[in-house]
Design an enzyme around this catalytic site. Structure first.
Site, short mmCIF file in Angstrom:
data_model
loop_
_atom_site.label_atom_id
_atom_site.label_comp_id
_atom_site.label_asym_id
_atom_site.label_seq_id
_atom_site.Cartn_x
_atom_site.Cartn_y
_atom_site.Cartn_z
CE LYS A 69 -83.52 -39.78 -98.38
NZ LYS A 69 -84.98 -40.04 -98.48
CB SER A 138 -85.68 -38.20 -101.69
OG SER A 138 -86.16 -38.76 -100.47
CB SER A 162 -88.37 -41.49 -100.54
OG SER A 162 -88.87 -40.31 -101.09
#
Length: 413
Positions: A69, A138, A162
């Site tokens: 990420k 996210s 998330s």
């Protein structure tokens, strides 16, 4: 993704270097055929990944393709926190979780899309099951990269929901370990007491294999363990669970009972206001002090959200922390007699692309620091996936993963 297909992509099933190399080749082919539509990556380097794979990396993660990420720092790729116009400052370094994976033979394929500074604004990634649907936020790119068959593992984060929610929307396993089990060194700090590193994988046994490899003396394969007693949480009508949840709950309960599992249900034993808002009180108070000085440039919507929290008295924050401690004790007593506490991983199937979804199913448990796993067991009437969330007491990550693997193998609906 049907389990028969998914199991063929399960990293723990690839027990030899040749099998892992063949798995990686299928993943490279999937990137060629699907990444233009899915848009899971901010940047990637297939050539470098192939070269590392050709060197036959040793270790329990040897040959595993991994996505990271974009709020987790990497030495080989830029980190821009989901903000395309953010300029790099300082040298590139690997976050703890990235360095640990590389040391164990893992191959970092690239950086996956996250929403800007992990705020719930949609990014470019689409849901691999339906390009008109959201992959969640996210950790959108990380969940989608696993679901599309691009990588064996993807690192994400969870400060509210998330990891668990995108895993549910994308039909993969998402594991948020007990707070602190995976160190957050090198992760853009949002909330000092809510930030977690999460792991996306095809199966619970893969997810635990990664966590155990990086944090334990040796990598462990989570053998499926049939639970003896499970507890379903019945949520009040103020929390939207989707109209299909009662039917899925009934079908799951029947399947568990048929397998000799004792199933109990109980009303949500925590105040509704804190179930929905406690994590926000803690997270936003901390984020107002941690994140704002480092935004490059500021995110207007986030500035508006955090402005009021900068003015809040420390006493309010301290009171929220005391309530969290009391709820941790209460949840420990509630869950102690069960192999898992169960509830949906999300409020429904993936929403349209313009909406990253509601984190209400995860916020409270994130604030309480307990381990959570989203297992891709259910499907809505649209055919889109919906995950079942399994919770356990602090530190019972290994047992929870084994129970989740049993659900994964035996209870798909």
């Amino acid at each position: 993704m049907p389990h028969g297909t998914a199991m063929s992509l399960d990293f723990c099933s690839a027990t030899t270097p040749d099998a892992r190399a063949a798995l990686a080749e299928r993943q490279f082919a999937a990137i060629v055929s699907r990444e233009a539509a899915v848009q899971a990556f901010v940047c990637r380097d297939v050539v470098a990944a192939r070269a590392r794979l050709g060197a036959s990396p040793d270790g329990p993660l040897g040959g595993a393709l991994i996505g990271v990420k974009d709020i987790i720092t990497t030495a080989d790729f830029p980190t821009r926190y989901g903000a395309r116009d953010t300029q790099e400052t300082g040298p590139r370094v690997d976050a703890w979780c990235v360095a640990a994976a590389k040391q164990l033979g893992g191959i970092i394929l690239g950086k996956t899309v996250c929403t800007e500074f992990a705020y719930p604004l949609p990014g470019p990634t689409t849901n691999p099951h339906d390009p008109r649907r959201s992959p969640g936020g996210s950790s959108s790119g990380s969940a989608a990269a696993v679901a599309a068959g691009f990588v064996s593992f993807a690192l994400g984060t969870q400060t509210a929901g998330s990891t668990i929610r995108p895993a549910s929307y994308c039909g993969v396993t998402g594991m948020k370990p007990t707070y602190g089990l995976l160190p957050t060194d090198g992760v853009e700090a949002i909330s000092s007491t809510c930030d977690h590193v999460g792991v996306f994988a095809v199966s619970p046994r893969d997810a635990w294999y990664f966590v155990s490899a990086t944090t334990m003396p040796r990598a462990e394969v989570a053998t499926a363990r049939r639970p003896h007693r499970v507890l379903f949480l019945r949520l009040p009508p103020e929390i939207p669970c989707g109209e299909e949840y009662p039917e899925l709950l009934a079908a799951s309960s029947a399947a568990l009972t048929a397998n000799g599992v004792a199933v109990e249900t109980t009303e949500l034993p925590f105040p509704l206001a804190d179930f929905c808002e406690l994590q926000k009180e803690l997270c936003y108070w901390e984020a107002a002090r941690l994140l704002a000085p480092r935004q490059r440039p500021p995110v207007p919507q986030l500035e508006v959200l955090l402005a009021s929290y900068r003015q809040r008295d420390f006493g309010d924050y301290a009171a929220a922390r005391r309530r969290r401690e009391a709820y941790q004790t209460q949840f420990g007593a509630l869950a102690a007699g069960f192999d898992a506490v169960l509830l949906p991983a999300a409020t429904g199937v993936a929403p349209p692309l313009s909406d990253t979804g509601d984190a209400v199913m995860s916020r409270f448990w994130t604030a309480l620091h307990v381990p959570a796993i989203s297992v891709p067991l259910w499907h809505g009437s649209s055919g889109l996936p919906l995950g079942l969330q399994l919770l356990s007491v602090l530190g019972e990550d290994r047992r929870l993963a084994s129970v989740a693997q049993w659900f994964y193998e035996r209870c798909s609906l």
